[in-house]
Write a protein that holds these residues in place. Structure first.
Motif, short mmCIF file in Angstrom:
data_model
loop_
_atom_site.label_atom_id
_atom_site.label_comp_id
_atom_site.label_asym_id
_atom_site.label_seq_id
_atom_site.Cartn_x
_atom_site.Cartn_y
_atom_site.Cartn_z
N VAL A 87 8.57 5.36 5.22
CA VAL A 87 8.41 6.71 4.69
C VAL A 87 8.97 6.72 3.27
O VAL A 87 10.15 6.43 3.06
N GLY A 88 8.11 6.99 2.31
CA GLY A 88 8.54 6.98 0.91
C GLY A 88 9.56 8.07 0.63
O GLY A 88 9.61 9.08 1.31
N ARG A 112 3.49 -4.44 2.90
CA ARG A 112 4.30 -3.24 3.17
C ARG A 112 3.39 -2.04 3.06
O ARG A 112 2.61 -1.94 2.11
N ARG A 113 3.53 -1.12 4.00
CA ARG A 113 2.73 0.11 3.96
C ARG A 113 3.68 1.31 3.94
O ARG A 113 4.56 1.42 4.81
N ILE A 114 3.51 2.15 2.95
CA ILE A 114 4.49 3.22 2.71
C ILE A 114 3.75 4.54 2.51
O ILE A 114 2.81 4.61 1.71
N TYR A 115 4.17 5.56 3.24
CA TYR A 115 3.57 6.89 3.03
C TYR A 115 4.20 7.58 1.83
O TYR A 115 5.44 7.58 1.68
N LEU A 134 0.85 -1.20 0.00
CA LEU A 134 0.00 0.00 0.00
C LEU A 134 0.89 1.24 0.00
O LEU A 134 1.74 1.40 0.88
N LEU A 135 0.68 2.10 -0.98
CA LEU A 135 1.31 3.43 -1.00
C LEU A 135 0.19 4.40 -0.67
O LEU A 135 -0.78 4.51 -1.44
N PHE A 136 0.30 5.11 0.45
CA PHE A 136 -0.87 5.83 0.96
C PHE A 136 -0.56 7.28 1.32
O PHE A 136 0.57 7.63 1.67
N ASP A 137 -1.60 8.07 1.27
CA ASP A 137 -1.62 9.50 1.59
C ASP A 137 -0.93 9.81 2.93
O ASP A 137 -1.47 9.50 3.99
N GLY A 138 0.23 10.44 2.86
CA GLY A 138 0.94 10.83 4.08
C GLY A 138 1.07 12.34 4.16
O GLY A 138 2.07 12.85 4.69
N THR A 139 0.08 13.06 3.68
CA THR A 139 0.19 14.52 3.53
C THR A 139 0.62 15.19 4.85
O THR A 139 1.67 15.83 4.91
N THR A 140 -0.20 15.07 5.87
CA THR A 140 0.16 15.74 7.13
C THR A 140 0.15 14.74 8.29
O THR A 140 -0.54 13.73 8.24
N LEU A 184 7.35 13.96 10.00
CA LEU A 184 7.97 12.65 9.73
C LEU A 184 9.07 12.75 8.67
O LEU A 184 9.85 11.81 8.49
N LEU A 185 9.15 13.89 7.98
CA LEU A 185 10.23 14.08 7.00
C LEU A 185 11.60 14.18 7.67
O LEU A 185 12.62 14.01 7.01
N LEU A 186 11.60 14.48 8.97
CA LEU A 186 12.88 14.61 9.69
C LEU A 186 13.21 13.25 10.29
O LEU A 186 12.46 12.73 11.12
N SER A 187 14.34 12.67 9.86
CA SER A 187 14.62 11.30 10.30
C SER A 187 14.90 11.23 11.80
O SER A 187 14.87 10.15 12.38
N ASP A 188 15.15 12.38 12.43
CA ASP A 188 15.40 12.37 13.87
C ASP A 188 14.17 12.81 14.69
O ASP A 188 14.28 13.09 15.88
N SER A 189 12.99 12.83 14.06
CA SER A 189 11.81 13.30 14.81
C SER A 189 11.12 12.17 15.57
O SER A 189 11.23 11.00 15.20
#
Ligand code: MLT
Ligand code: MN
Ligand code: ZN
Length: 308
Positions: free
Chosen positions: A299-300, A269-272, A222-228, A281-286
């Motif tokens: 995280v795609g 597999r589930r991928i945003y 699944l490639l899914f909506d990870g907008t916010t 989530l764009l920050l790998s240290d968050s």
């Protein structure tokens, strides 16, 4: 079946041209814990030679140059890209069609409603009708994908309605749901017709009703909506006035968010994807990245490759 994420970003990309938020500033500064993202598109192939684009983003020209398998070869004018299908008429999913205008045979797939939007906008006439066929997808039916001349691509595509809304630039403020109808926003199930392997690609989805959850249950990918991450993220950051839901996207967090509402589903597999530049989530240290990954999501990123 091979899948390449050409762009894992949402509309605007990451960084966004007019944004100096902390995320965009970090990616512009070359911070190693953040990756830049181009706008929303994936490429799919059954044979590794001929490719279908799911959505054509405004960054398509750059995405092609960054992906050697999408380059022409053997001299002269040609392209491994044989078809394009769009999930809606948003700018981030259709503007790339204008990049594909150099007299190249192509099949363009969409619901009748989305094809009607392209039809009504004379700029898309740059796609020469004698070379570029426009082929309708009927909701909930598997359509075998072909090249413009009818040669099978070894893939079939099923479009199904998902909660969402009409493209931002087509909203009619006075009508219920801004004038949206079911065919305005769809998800795709793409299947390798030889092996039966399949994947869902849903870059825009406003909520997860039980019938959609049942449809996704058991999927290999699944490639899914990870907008916010959170529904009011843009408002909290002072970067916008709309919630994610108002924009047609369900957030990740919260009782109604995709993390909680899909926790009970069995998915290989589930991928945003379609990740907005404000999403922490764009920050790998968050902390948010840790939460998402420990919930079994990936995280795609641009250039991500998946084989099914
Ligand atoms: C969206 O996903 O909501 C759209 O891409 C917004 C836009 O058109 O910028
Ligand atoms: Mn979008
Ligand atoms: Zn930003």
């Amino acid at each position: 079946m091979q899948i390449i994420v050409l762009g894992a970003g949402a509309g605007g990309g990451f960084p966004q041209w007019n944004c100096d938020c902390p995320n965009c500033r970090r990616v512009r500064a070359g911070d190693p814990s953040v990756r830049p993202l181009t706008q929303s598109s994936v490429a799919v192939s059954a044979d590794g030679q001929r490719w279908v684009l799911l959505n054509a983003s405004p960054d398509l020209r750059r995405q092609i140059e960054q992906t050697p398998r999408l380059h022409p070869s053997g001299g002269g004018r040609n392209s491994p890209i044989r078809a394009v299908a769009t999930t809606n008429a948003d700018v981030d999913h259709t503007a790339g069609l204008l990049t594909l205008r150099e007299a190249q045979p192509l099949a363009v797939y969409g619901t009748r409603r989305v094809l009607g939007v392209l039809e009504a906008n004379a700029m898309f006439n740059v796609l020469d009708r004698t070379l570029v066929s426009r082929k309708p997808l009927v909701l909930d039916e598997d359509t075998p994908l072909t090249e413009q001349d009818g040669t099978p691509l070894g893939l079939s595509l099923q479009a199904f309605a998902v909660p969402g809304k009409v493209a931002l630039w087509l909203e009619q403020p006075d009508l219920p749901a801004f004038g949206s109808v079911a065919e305005d926003t769809v998800g795709f199930r793409i299947t390798d017709t030889a092996t039966g392997a399949y994947a869902f690609y849903i870059p825009g989805c406003a909520s997860l009703p039980p019938d959609l959850a049942a449809r996704l249950d058991g999927a290999p990918l699944l490639l899914f909506d990870g907008t916010t991450y959170s529904d009011d993220e843009m408002i909290q950051a002072g970067l916008g006035t709309k919630t994610a839901t108002r924009m047609g996207h369900m957030s990740l967090a919260g009782a109604e968010g995709s993390l909680a509402s899909m926790a009970g589903l069995t998915i290989g597999r589930r991928i945003y994807v379609h990740i907005n530049n404000t999403n922490p989530l764009l920050l790998s240290d968050s902390i948010e990245r840790r939460i998402v990954e420990s919930a079994g999501w990936e995280v795609g990123h641009d250039g991500m490759e998946i084989r099914l």
